[in-house]
Design a protein around this motif. Structure first.
Motif, PDB file in Angstrom:
ATOM      1  N   PHE A  54     -26.925 -14.222  -3.882  1.00 38.47           N
ATOM      2  CA  PHE A  54     -26.603 -15.641  -3.799  1.00 38.47           C
ATOM      3  C   PHE A  54     -25.180 -15.931  -4.267  1.00 38.47           C
ATOM      4  CE2 PHE A  54     -31.314 -15.934  -4.315  1.00 38.47           C
ATOM      5  CZ  PHE A  54     -31.542 -16.288  -3.003  1.00 38.47           C
ATOM      6  N   SER A  57     -19.811 -23.084  -0.545  1.00 40.32           N
ATOM      7  CA  SER A  57     -20.286 -24.465  -0.641  1.00 40.32           C
ATOM      8  C   SER A  57     -19.908 -25.087  -1.983  1.00 40.32           C
ATOM      9  CB  SER A  57     -21.782 -24.483  -0.391  1.00 40.32           C
ATOM     10  OG  SER A  57     -22.489 -25.105  -1.367  1.00 40.32           O
ATOM     11  N   ASN A  93     -21.642 -36.783  -8.366  1.00 36.66           N
ATOM     12  CA  ASN A  93     -22.747 -36.609  -9.312  1.00 36.66           C
ATOM     13  C   ASN A  93     -22.544 -35.288 -10.052  1.00 36.66           C
ATOM     14  OD1 ASN A  93     -25.121 -36.176 -10.617  1.00 36.66           O
ATOM     15  ND2 ASN A  93     -26.408 -36.741  -8.897  1.00 36.66           N
ATOM     16  N   LYS A 145     -24.346 -33.509 -11.926  1.00 35.73           N
ATOM     17  CA  LYS A 145     -25.438 -32.529 -11.977  1.00 35.73           C
ATOM     18  C   LYS A 145     -25.509 -31.661 -10.743  1.00 35.73           C
ATOM     19  CE  LYS A 145     -28.099 -34.863 -15.285  1.00 35.73           C
ATOM     20  NZ  LYS A 145     -29.387 -35.236 -15.779  1.00 35.73           N
ATOM     21  N   GLU A 173     -23.696 -24.775 -15.062  1.00 44.19           N
ATOM     22  CA  GLU A 173     -22.913 -23.587 -14.793  1.00 44.19           C
ATOM     23  C   GLU A 173     -23.457 -22.890 -13.553  1.00 44.19           C
ATOM     24  OE1 GLU A 173     -23.985 -24.431 -17.715  1.00 44.19           O
ATOM     25  OE2 GLU A 173     -22.185 -24.709 -18.880  1.00 44.19           O
ATOM     26  N   ASP A 208     -25.345 -24.089   1.308  1.00 44.14           N
ATOM     27  CA  ASP A 208     -25.586 -25.001   0.185  1.00 44.14           C
ATOM     28  C   ASP A 208     -26.889 -24.634  -0.524  1.00 44.14           C
ATOM     29  OD1 ASP A 208     -23.335 -26.281   0.966  1.00 44.14           O
ATOM     30  OD2 ASP A 208     -24.342 -27.992   1.872  1.00 44.14           O
ATOM     31  N   PHE A 249     -28.448 -21.719  -0.649  1.00 39.57           N
ATOM     32  CA  PHE A 249     -28.342 -20.472  -1.407  1.00 39.57           C
ATOM     33  C   PHE A 249     -27.527 -20.696  -2.678  1.00 39.57           C
ATOM     34  CE2 PHE A 249     -28.923 -18.058   2.763  1.00 39.57           C
ATOM     35  CZ  PHE A 249     -30.278 -17.943   2.529  1.00 39.57           C
ATOM     36  N   LYS A 250     -26.495 -21.518  -2.560  1.00 37.59           N
ATOM     37  CA  LYS A 250     -25.688 -21.778  -3.751  1.00 37.59           C
ATOM     38  C   LYS A 250     -26.515 -22.502  -4.811  1.00 37.59           C
ATOM     39  CE  LYS A 250     -23.897 -25.418  -4.469  1.00 37.59           C
ATOM     40  NZ  LYS A 250     -23.238 -26.701  -4.443  1.00 37.59           N
ATOM     41  N   LEU A 251     -27.315 -23.481  -4.365  1.00 39.88           N
ATOM     42  CA  LEU A 251     -28.103 -24.248  -5.338  1.00 39.88           C
ATOM     43  C   LEU A 251     -29.084 -23.342  -6.076  1.00 39.88           C
ATOM     44  CD1 LEU A 251     -28.749 -27.503  -3.345  1.00 39.88           C
ATOM     45  CD2 LEU A 251     -27.508 -27.294  -5.464  1.00 39.88           C
ATOM     46  N   LEU A 252     -29.562 -22.278  -5.394  1.00 35.86           N
ATOM     47  CA  LEU A 252     -30.462 -21.336  -6.059  1.00 35.86           C
ATOM     48  C   LEU A 252     -29.760 -20.620  -7.197  1.00 35.86           C
ATOM     49  CD1 LEU A 252     -32.464 -19.571  -3.240  1.00 35.86           C
ATOM     50  CD2 LEU A 252     -33.327 -20.983  -5.065  1.00 35.86           C
ATOM     51  N   LYS A 281     -27.506 -21.894  -9.191  1.00 36.05           N
ATOM     52  CA  LYS A 281     -27.004 -22.767 -10.253  1.00 36.05           C
ATOM     53  C   LYS A 281     -27.997 -22.828 -11.401  1.00 36.05           C
ATOM     54  CE  LYS A 281     -24.040 -25.806  -9.841  1.00 36.05           C
ATOM     55  NZ  LYS A 281     -22.683 -25.843 -10.393  1.00 36.05           N
ATOM     56  N   ARG A 282     -27.463 -23.071 -12.601  1.00 37.93           N
ATOM     57  CA  ARG A 282     -28.324 -23.359 -13.735  1.00 37.93           C
ATOM     58  C   ARG A 282     -29.005 -24.705 -13.478  1.00 37.93           C
ATOM     59  NH1 ARG A 282     -28.601 -22.204 -19.171  1.00 37.93           N
ATOM     60  NH2 ARG A 282     -27.183 -20.452 -19.052  1.00 37.93           N
ATOM     61  N   LEU A 286     -30.872 -28.155 -14.726  1.00 35.53           N
ATOM     62  CA  LEU A 286     -31.124 -29.058 -15.849  1.00 35.53           C
ATOM     63  C   LEU A 286     -32.328 -29.928 -15.473  1.00 35.53           C
ATOM     64  CD1 LEU A 286     -27.489 -30.325 -16.364  1.00 35.53           C
ATOM     65  CD2 LEU A 286     -28.557 -28.391 -17.454  1.00 35.53           C
ATOM     66  N   GLU A 315     -31.874 -39.144  -6.082  1.00 38.78           N
ATOM     67  CA  GLU A 315     -31.412 -37.761  -6.235  1.00 38.78           C
ATOM     68  C   GLU A 315     -30.631 -37.541  -7.517  1.00 38.78           C
ATOM     69  OE1 GLU A 315     -28.948 -37.102  -2.941  1.00 38.78           O
ATOM     70  OE2 GLU A 315     -30.537 -37.258  -1.463  1.00 38.78           O
ATOM     71  N   ILE A 316     -30.223 -38.611  -8.174  1.00 42.67           N
ATOM     72  CA  ILE A 316     -29.160 -38.457  -9.175  1.00 42.67           C
ATOM     73  C   ILE A 316     -29.512 -37.496 -10.302  1.00 42.67           C
ATOM     74  CG2 ILE A 316     -29.840 -40.507 -10.478  1.00 42.67           C
ATOM     75  CD1 ILE A 316     -26.884 -40.948 -11.028  1.00 42.67           C
ATOM     76  N   GLU A 317     -30.761 -37.510 -10.771  1.00 45.16           N
ATOM     77  CA  GLU A 317     -31.070 -36.699 -11.951  1.00 45.16           C
ATOM     78  C   GLU A 317     -31.490 -35.276 -11.603  1.00 45.16           C
ATOM     79  OE1 GLU A 317     -30.512 -37.406 -14.910  1.00 45.16           O
ATOM     80  OE2 GLU A 317     -30.175 -39.558 -14.893  1.00 45.16           O
ATOM     81  N   TYR A 318     -31.452 -34.920 -10.339  1.00 41.07           N
ATOM     82  CA  TYR A 318     -31.885 -33.571  -9.963  1.00 41.07           C
ATOM     83  C   TYR A 318     -30.714 -32.617  -9.938  1.00 41.07           C
ATOM     84  CZ  TYR A 318     -36.459 -35.262  -8.706  1.00 41.07           C
ATOM     85  OH  TYR A 318     -37.707 -35.794  -8.752  1.00 41.07           O
ATOM     86  N   SER A 319     -31.003 -31.351 -10.269  1.00 41.84           N
ATOM     87  CA  SER A 319     -29.947 -30.356 -10.155  1.00 41.84           C
ATOM     88  C   SER A 319     -30.572 -29.018  -9.815  1.00 41.84           C
ATOM     89  CB  SER A 319     -29.167 -30.262 -11.464  1.00 41.84           C
ATOM     90  OG  SER A 319     -30.039 -29.913 -12.491  1.00 41.84           O
ATOM     91  N   TYR A 375     -33.135 -29.904  -6.979  1.00 41.14           N
ATOM     92  CA  TYR A 375     -32.376 -30.695  -6.017  1.00 41.14           C
ATOM     93  C   TYR A 375     -32.508 -30.078  -4.630  1.00 41.14           C
ATOM     94  CZ  TYR A 375     -28.673 -33.006  -3.558  1.00 41.14           C
ATOM     95  OH  TYR A 375     -28.000 -33.720  -2.631  1.00 41.14           O
ATOM     96  N   TYR A 400     -33.094 -31.662  -1.004  1.00 39.60           N
ATOM     97  CA  TYR A 400     -32.133 -31.378   0.059  1.00 39.60           C
ATOM     98  C   TYR A 400     -32.862 -30.893   1.307  1.00 39.60           C
ATOM     99  CZ  TYR A 400     -27.518 -29.904   1.715  1.00 39.60           C
ATOM    100  OH  TYR A 400     -26.359 -29.772   2.409  1.00 39.60           O
TER     101      TYR A 400
END
Ligand code: SF4
Lengths: 175, 272
Positions: free
Chosen positions: A4, A11, A49, A51, A79, B41, B43-46, B48-49, B51, B188-192, B196, B200
């Protein structure tokens, strides 16, 4: 995971924050997002945003008012993240250097990965800076990054870094 | 075969979304992101840390995605149109609950607007289903797809559907629920990170959901259906590029004033 990691640079979502700039650099950032320079071809989305962002684009010399927002926004970005300081005043204070109500540059508060010079810096330079930031982003780990250079010791709960307690410290430090 | 399509539904929706981003870029005479950008997008989100605010908030997003996937599966399996509309409503309610479950003002605002959007488009969807029933004599999608002639007999209903498509795919002038840079994505604002990603991906499924309603107007002729979908896709994106966001109240007025009257006139015309 290694698989990943390669997608990080495909992106990058950006968060743009104006820490008291004269608005010159903000307009250049918007210009580089607009059709002529079209940052979206790199997959960039201006999320607004913290987050969901990867790249923190900051302009301005950090006025006293904007310090706590700056640090709070920085701590809210998960991070891996990269900070890009756009404009001379973000790097050194620029034309605002030595003024009564500003700090001289954002790197007193948060670690900066890429400095983009110029007053105002051009869209070409900003795109160059972002592409450089992508290389750094790909090499970064998911470790929590420590935001403070000015506010001393790191706050922890148990043995984990606490975002909340560190953000609180900025609140309490009024001028 | 149908099961494979159901499993691949999010990927299919992702391709539609990617194609849409390219199309919009071309309309603005720029290059635009690559076609596979939504998957990059994801794969990148996977990676991420993540919260998390609290567990139910995060899980409601997952539940929203799963119910929506189930809805799309029901469409592919040719179930009853009314079930499908209410399953979709259930998915939206899970999302709205998620919006109310955190303290963020923007999240609440987004949930309010989402609720108003549901109030706006839900009656139209039901009237569309009723229109199909009047012509084909059944609410079952498999039966509706064997009939024909919806396109000639329900033209105003089609226009009504065209008006609510931008609400569902969150496009201007009716993108009040998401409204980037105004309420920063609303719910969506509080999702990460990973959670998220579920929101998406559920957007991809929404595309399939609403465009399959458009497809139904083709009836037995799948070619006509495909042409209608492609035409709607173009028109929606053209309108998205050319208009600004309207106020929430104006959205309700437009939908109830224009779309609802068109739909009712059409239904009365068929009945009489
Ligand atoms: S670098 Fe110059 S143009 Fe850019 S924000 Fe600072 S003062 Fe304005």
């Amino acid at each position: 995971m290694k698989f990943f990691t390669t997608f990080r640079k495909k992106s990058p979502w950006i968060l743009h924050y104006n820490a008291g700039s004269c608005n010159g650099c903000d307009i250049e950032i918007l210009a580089s997002l607009a059709p002529k320079f079209d940052l979206e071809r790199f997959g960039v989305i201006n999320t607004g945003n913290p987050k969901q962002s990867d790249i923190f684009l900051v302009t301005g010399p950090v006025t006293y008012r904007s310090r706590e927002r700056l640090v709070e926004l920085y701590t809210q970005i998960p991070e891996p993240k990269v900070v890009v300081a756009v404009g001379s005043c973000t790097a050194t204070g620029g034309v605002f250097r030595g003024m009564v109500n500003t700090e001289d540059g954002i790197d007193r508060y948060i670690p900066v990965d890429v400095y983009v010079p110029g007053c105002a810096s051009s869209p070409q330079l900003i795109i160059d800076g972002l592409v450089k930031a992508l290389e750094i982003l790909e090499a970064k780990s998911k470790e929590i990054e420590k935001p403070f250079k000015l506010f001393g010791a790191i706050e922890t709960i148990g043995n984990k870094l606490s975002r909340l307690n560190m953000a609180k410290k900025v609140h309490n430090d009024e001028n | 075969m149908t099961w494979i399509w159901i499993l691949l539904a999010p990927l299919l929706g992702g391709l539609i979304y990617g194609g849409e981003r390219v199309l919009r870029a071309r309309m603005q005479r720029r290059q635009g992101p690559p076609l596979l950008q939504p998957f990059y997008d994801m794969f990148k989100l996977l990676d991420k840390r993540t919260l998390i605010i609290h567990a139910p908030h995060a899980l409601l997003a997952v539940a929203h995605f799963l119910v929506l996937w189930f809805t799309v599966a029901a469409i592919f399996l040719g179930w009853n149109l009314l079930y499908i509309i209410f399953l979709h409503l259930f998915a939206q309610i899970l999302l709205i609950l998620a919006g109310y479950s955190v303290r963020s003002v923007y999240s609440h605002l987004g949930a309010n607007r989402e609720l108003l959007m549901v109030v706006a488009y839900e009656p139209i969807l039901i009237v569309v289903a009723v229109g199909f029933y009047l012509i084909s004599g059944s609410f079952e999608i498999s039966t509706i797809l064997q009939g024909g002639g919806y396109w000639h007999q329900l033209p105003l209903l089609f226009v009504a559907l065209l008006i609510i498509v931008p609400i569902k795919v969150k496009k201007s002038p009716f993108d009040v629920g998401e409204a980037h840079q105004e309420i920063v994505g609303g719910i969506e604002i509080e999702y990460s990170g990973v959670f998220y990603e579920f929101l998406y991906m559920s957007r991809f499924l929404e595309y399939i959901f609403i465009y399959s309603f458009v497809f139904l107007f083709g009836g037995e002729s799948y070619w006509l259906g495909a042409v209608l979908v492609a035409g709607t896709f173009l028109v929606v994106n053209l309108v998205d590029n050319a208009t600004a966001r309207v106020h929430t109240a104006d959205m309700l007025k437009i939908v109830y004033g224009v779309a609802m009257s068109l739909a009712i006139i059409n239904i009365l015309g068929v009945l009489l």
